[in-house]
Design an enzyme around this catalytic site. Structure first.
Site, PDB file in Angstrom:
ATOM      1  N   ASP A   3       0.824  -1.207   0.000  1.00  0.00           N
ATOM      2  CA  ASP A   3       0.000   0.000   0.000  1.00  0.00           C
ATOM      3  C   ASP A   3       0.865   1.267   0.000  1.00  0.00           C
ATOM      4  O   ASP A   3       1.997   1.261   0.484  1.00  0.00           O
ATOM      5  CB  ASP A   3      -0.905  -0.009   1.240  1.00  0.00           C
ATOM      6  CG  ASP A   3      -2.044   1.002   1.133  1.00  0.00           C
ATOM      7  OD1 ASP A   3      -2.385   1.412   0.003  1.00  0.00           O
ATOM      8  OD2 ASP A   3      -2.593   1.388   2.178  1.00  0.00           O
ATOM      9  N   GLY A   4       0.298   2.340  -0.543  1.00  0.00           N
ATOM     10  CA  GLY A   4       0.959   3.643  -0.463  1.00  0.00           C
ATOM     11  C   GLY A   4       1.521   4.169  -1.773  1.00  0.00           C
ATOM     12  O   GLY A   4       2.225   5.182  -1.783  1.00  0.00           O
ATOM     13  N   ARG A  39       0.028   7.762  -2.332  1.00  0.00           N
ATOM     14  CA  ARG A  39       0.586   8.785  -1.443  1.00  0.00           C
ATOM     15  C   ARG A  39       2.052   9.066  -1.766  1.00  0.00           C
ATOM     16  O   ARG A  39       2.522  10.194  -1.665  1.00  0.00           O
ATOM     17  CB  ARG A  39       0.419   8.351   0.027  1.00  0.00           C
ATOM     18  CG  ARG A  39      -0.974   8.634   0.567  1.00  0.00           C
ATOM     19  CD  ARG A  39      -1.241   7.867   1.830  1.00  0.00           C
ATOM     20  NE  ARG A  39      -1.536   6.459   1.522  1.00  0.00           N
ATOM     21  CZ  ARG A  39      -1.645   5.509   2.430  1.00  0.00           C
ATOM     22  NH1 ARG A  39      -1.464   5.802   3.702  1.00  0.00           N
ATOM     23  NH2 ARG A  39      -1.936   4.282   2.073  1.00  0.00           N
ATOM     24  N   HIS A  78       2.219   3.728  -9.103  1.00  0.00           N
ATOM     25  CA  HIS A  78       2.045   2.291  -9.344  1.00  0.00           C
ATOM     26  C   HIS A  78       3.247   1.700 -10.084  1.00  0.00           C
ATOM     27  O   HIS A  78       3.660   0.569  -9.811  1.00  0.00           O
ATOM     28  CB  HIS A  78       0.752   2.033 -10.122  1.00  0.00           C
ATOM     29  CG  HIS A  78      -0.489   2.364  -9.332  1.00  0.00           C
ATOM     30  ND1 HIS A  78      -0.687   1.930  -8.032  1.00  0.00           N
ATOM     31  CD2 HIS A  78      -1.593   3.094  -9.638  1.00  0.00           C
ATOM     32  CE1 HIS A  78      -1.857   2.375  -7.585  1.00  0.00           C
ATOM     33  NE2 HIS A  78      -2.422   3.087  -8.537  1.00  0.00           N
ATOM     34  N   GLU A  95     -12.300  -4.635  -3.891  1.00  0.00           N
ATOM     35  CA  GLU A  95     -12.848  -3.282  -3.680  1.00  0.00           C
ATOM     36  C   GLU A  95     -12.142  -2.230  -4.552  1.00  0.00           C
ATOM     37  O   GLU A  95     -12.633  -1.110  -4.688  1.00  0.00           O
ATOM     38  CB  GLU A  95     -12.711  -2.869  -2.207  1.00  0.00           C
ATOM     39  CG  GLU A  95     -13.674  -3.580  -1.263  1.00  0.00           C
ATOM     40  CD  GLU A  95     -13.339  -5.045  -1.048  1.00  0.00           C
ATOM     41  OE1 GLU A  95     -12.139  -5.357  -0.886  1.00  0.00           O
ATOM     42  OE2 GLU A  95     -14.255  -5.878  -1.078  1.00  0.00           O
ATOM     43  N   ASN A  96     -10.999  -2.586  -5.128  1.00  0.00           N
ATOM     44  CA  ASN A  96     -10.246  -1.601  -5.902  1.00  0.00           C
ATOM     45  C   ASN A  96     -10.919  -1.214  -7.229  1.00  0.00           C
ATOM     46  O   ASN A  96     -10.507  -0.256  -7.890  1.00  0.00           O
ATOM     47  CB  ASN A  96      -8.800  -2.064  -6.146  1.00  0.00           C
ATOM     48  CG  ASN A  96      -7.908  -1.986  -4.914  1.00  0.00           C
ATOM     49  OD1 ASN A  96      -7.002  -2.800  -4.733  1.00  0.00           O
ATOM     50  ND2 ASN A  96      -8.156  -1.001  -4.038  1.00  0.00           N
ATOM     51  N   ARG A 120     -12.053   2.457  -8.047  1.00  0.00           N
ATOM     52  CA  ARG A 120     -11.184   3.529  -8.572  1.00  0.00           C
ATOM     53  C   ARG A 120     -11.563   3.869 -10.015  1.00  0.00           C
ATOM     54  O   ARG A 120     -12.352   3.167 -10.624  1.00  0.00           O
ATOM     55  CB  ARG A 120      -9.733   3.068  -8.466  1.00  0.00           C
ATOM     56  CG  ARG A 120      -9.381   2.764  -7.016  1.00  0.00           C
ATOM     57  CD  ARG A 120      -7.933   2.408  -6.848  1.00  0.00           C
ATOM     58  NE  ARG A 120      -7.668   2.109  -5.443  1.00  0.00           N
ATOM     59  CZ  ARG A 120      -6.476   2.135  -4.872  1.00  0.00           C
ATOM     60  NH1 ARG A 120      -5.419   2.453  -5.594  1.00  0.00           N
ATOM     61  NH2 ARG A 120      -6.330   1.850  -3.601  1.00  0.00           N
ATOM     62  N   ARG A 128       2.179  -4.807   6.160  1.00  0.00           N
ATOM     63  CA  ARG A 128       1.477  -3.761   5.432  1.00  0.00           C
ATOM     64  C   ARG A 128       2.368  -2.527   5.390  1.00  0.00           C
ATOM     65  O   ARG A 128       2.808  -2.025   6.432  1.00  0.00           O
ATOM     66  CB  ARG A 128       0.139  -3.417   6.090  1.00  0.00           C
ATOM     67  CG  ARG A 128      -0.607  -2.346   5.285  1.00  0.00           C
ATOM     68  CD  ARG A 128      -2.075  -2.235   5.623  1.00  0.00           C
ATOM     69  NE  ARG A 128      -2.712  -1.314   4.693  1.00  0.00           N
ATOM     70  CZ  ARG A 128      -3.970  -1.381   4.276  1.00  0.00           C
ATOM     71  NH1 ARG A 128      -4.749  -2.346   4.714  1.00  0.00           N
ATOM     72  NH2 ARG A 128      -4.457  -0.500   3.419  1.00  0.00           N
ATOM     73  N   GLU A 131       1.278 -13.161  12.266  1.00  0.00           N
ATOM     74  CA  GLU A 131       1.855 -12.005  12.968  1.00  0.00           C
ATOM     75  C   GLU A 131       1.734 -10.803  12.027  1.00  0.00           C
ATOM     76  O   GLU A 131       1.936 -10.936  10.813  1.00  0.00           O
ATOM     77  CB  GLU A 131       3.339 -12.261  13.286  1.00  0.00           C
ATOM     78  CG  GLU A 131       3.571 -13.395  14.258  1.00  0.00           C
ATOM     79  CD  GLU A 131       2.984 -13.123  15.640  1.00  0.00           C
ATOM     80  OE1 GLU A 131       3.031 -11.963  16.097  1.00  0.00           O
ATOM     81  OE2 GLU A 131       2.464 -14.071  16.253  1.00  0.00           O
TER      82      GLU A 131
HETATM   83  C1  IPE Z   1      -5.300  -2.689   0.001  1.00  0.00           C
HETATM   84  O1  IPE Z   1      -5.020  -1.356  -0.176  1.00  0.00           O
HETATM   85  C2  IPE Z   1      -5.317  -3.411  -1.308  1.00  0.00           C
HETATM   86  C3  IPE Z   1      -4.020  -3.551  -1.946  1.00  0.00           C
HETATM   87  C4  IPE Z   1      -2.867  -3.168  -1.473  1.00  0.00           C
HETATM   88  C5  IPE Z   1      -4.047  -4.213  -3.212  1.00  0.00           C
HETATM   89  P1  IPE Z   1      -6.179  -0.270  -0.334  1.00  0.00           P
HETATM   90  O2  IPE Z   1      -5.481   1.016  -0.562  1.00  0.00           O
HETATM   91  O3  IPE Z   1      -7.152  -0.708  -1.337  1.00  0.00           O
HETATM   92  O4  IPE Z   1      -6.859  -0.326   1.102  1.00  0.00           O
HETATM   93  P2  IPE Z   1      -7.737   0.749   1.874  1.00  0.00           P
HETATM   94  O5  IPE Z   1      -8.758   1.274   0.899  1.00  0.00           O
HETATM   95  O6  IPE Z   1      -6.806   1.811   2.340  1.00  0.00           O
HETATM   96  O7  IPE Z   1      -8.325  -0.007   3.009  1.00  0.00           O
HETATM   97  C1  IPE Z   2      -1.538   0.330  -3.325  1.00  0.00           C
HETATM   98  O1  IPE Z   2      -1.362   1.699  -3.346  1.00  0.00           O
HETATM   99  C2  IPE Z   2      -1.827  -0.228  -4.690  1.00  0.00           C
HETATM  100  C3  IPE Z   2      -3.194  -0.720  -4.864  1.00  0.00           C
HETATM  101  C4  IPE Z   2      -4.140  -0.734  -3.966  1.00  0.00           C
HETATM  102  C5  IPE Z   2      -3.527  -1.226  -6.181  1.00  0.00           C
HETATM  103  P1  IPE Z   2      -2.592   2.705  -3.318  1.00  0.00           P
HETATM  104  O2  IPE Z   2      -2.944   3.036  -4.713  1.00  0.00           O
HETATM  105  O3  IPE Z   2      -3.694   2.186  -2.478  1.00  0.00           O
HETATM  106  O4  IPE Z   2      -1.906   3.951  -2.616  1.00  0.00           O
HETATM  107  P2  IPE Z   2      -2.554   4.946  -1.588  1.00  0.00           P
HETATM  108  O5  IPE Z   2      -3.146   4.144  -0.477  1.00  0.00           O
HETATM  109  O6  IPE Z   2      -3.590   5.729  -2.359  1.00  0.00           O
HETATM  110  O7  IPE Z   2      -1.416   5.790  -1.127  1.00  0.00           O
HETATM  111 MG    MG Z   3      -4.132   2.389  -0.518  1.00  0.00          MG
END
Ligand code: IPE
Ligand code: IPE
Ligand code: MG
Length: 239
Positions: free
Chosen positions: A14-15, A18, A31, A61-62, A65, A182, A201
């Site tokens: 994740d991230g 950001r 990405h 859930e993605n 987007r 995470r 863990e």
């Molecule tokens: C979790 O991240 C899914 C992946 C890393 C693929 P998200 O960015 O979708 O999770 P939330 O929305 O912050 O819970």
């Molecule tokens: C994780 O990064 C990648 C996927 C969920 C596909 P994000 O795209 O969720 O990045 P943030 O959470 O918006 O920073």
């Molecule tokens: Mg995210």
């Protein structure tokens, strides 16, 4: 004391967004850098002797987007699967999929199936790509498979065990994750490995995924090795 290195590590990558935002870049650039981090971590995990690595790349859930962002992530998945084939061969890495394949675009389904077939005999680390993956969705699909097998009818339903459900998951031979990492600081599972991760863990790092290196993975594993895993039991010594 201490624990051996984890057999199965799951990572919620994740991230990316950001990371990009902090630099004034587009989410796509985030990405793209996230993909590079995934490559680094696969290499590092394989060198460390991790047996199973599950990478959460796209959740059920993605799809919320924008179509552009989803399309870009899918194109990266394809690029990753094609571009890394030589690396998998050299390192005997087996690629597998977890998640709802039928809900993916047909070219991605085909790409995942061909990577799994091309690497299916490799006995090195297994990389499980969680794409269109949701823990709840996986459990629902497992129950459907069980129902279709007749195990949820009449007297058989009373005999249903946790093992039956485990055996109906996407990759039943893969052991439960020992460690779930995470990146990017959120303290939630976001629907990752709900059934399998019951006793994993957890390790949350503030670092955004595109900044991850093998050293971050090594640090998470060192943290894991200092944990006392009790699985609901009591400490061996003391009162
Ligand atoms: C979790 O991240 C899914 C992946 C890393 C693929 P998200 O960015 O979708 O999770 P939330 O929305 O912050 O819970
Ligand atoms: C994780 O990064 C990648 C996927 C969920 C596909 P994000 O795209 O969720 O990045 P943030 O959470 O918006 O920073
Ligand atoms: Mg995210």
């Amino acid at each position: 004391m201490g624990t051996d290195i984890p057999v199965h590590v799951g990572i919620i990558m994740d991230g990316n967004g950001r990371w990009a935002q902090a630099r004034g870049f587009t989410r796509s650039q985030g990405h793209l850098e996230g993909l590079k981090a995934a490559k680094r971590i696969v290499k590092a995990a394989s060198e460390m002797g991790i047996r199973y690595l599950t990478l959460y790349a796209f959740s059920t859930e993605n799809w919320k987007r924008t179509a552009d962002e989803v399309g870009f992530i899918m194109s990266l998945v394809k690029q990753y699967l094609r571009g890394e084939l030589d690396f998998y061969r050299e390192n005997r890495i087996r690629i597998r999929h977890a998640g709802n394949a039928a809900g993916l675009p047909s070219d991605i389904q085909a790409e995942l199936a061909s990577a799994a077939a091309d690497t299916g005999d490799f006995e090195g680390m297994q990389v499980i790509l969680a794409i269109n993956y949701g823990g709840r969705d996986e459990i629902v699909r497992a129950l459907r498979r069980l129902a279709a097998s007749g195990k949820m009818a009449g007297a058989d339903l009373q005999a249903l065990t946790e093992g039956d459900i485990t055996a109906s998951l996407d990759n039943p031979d893969v052991p439960d994750p020992d460690l779930i990492i995470r990146s990017a600081g959120e303290y939630r599972t976001s629907n990752f490995l709900l059934w399998e991760g019951a006793y994993a863990e957890l390790c949350v790092s503030p670092k955004f995924w595109p900044d991850w290196t093998g050293e971050d993975l090594a640090a998470a594993i060192a943290d894991f090795r200092g944990r006392d895993r009790r699985f609901g039991g009591a400490l061996a010594a003391g009162n």
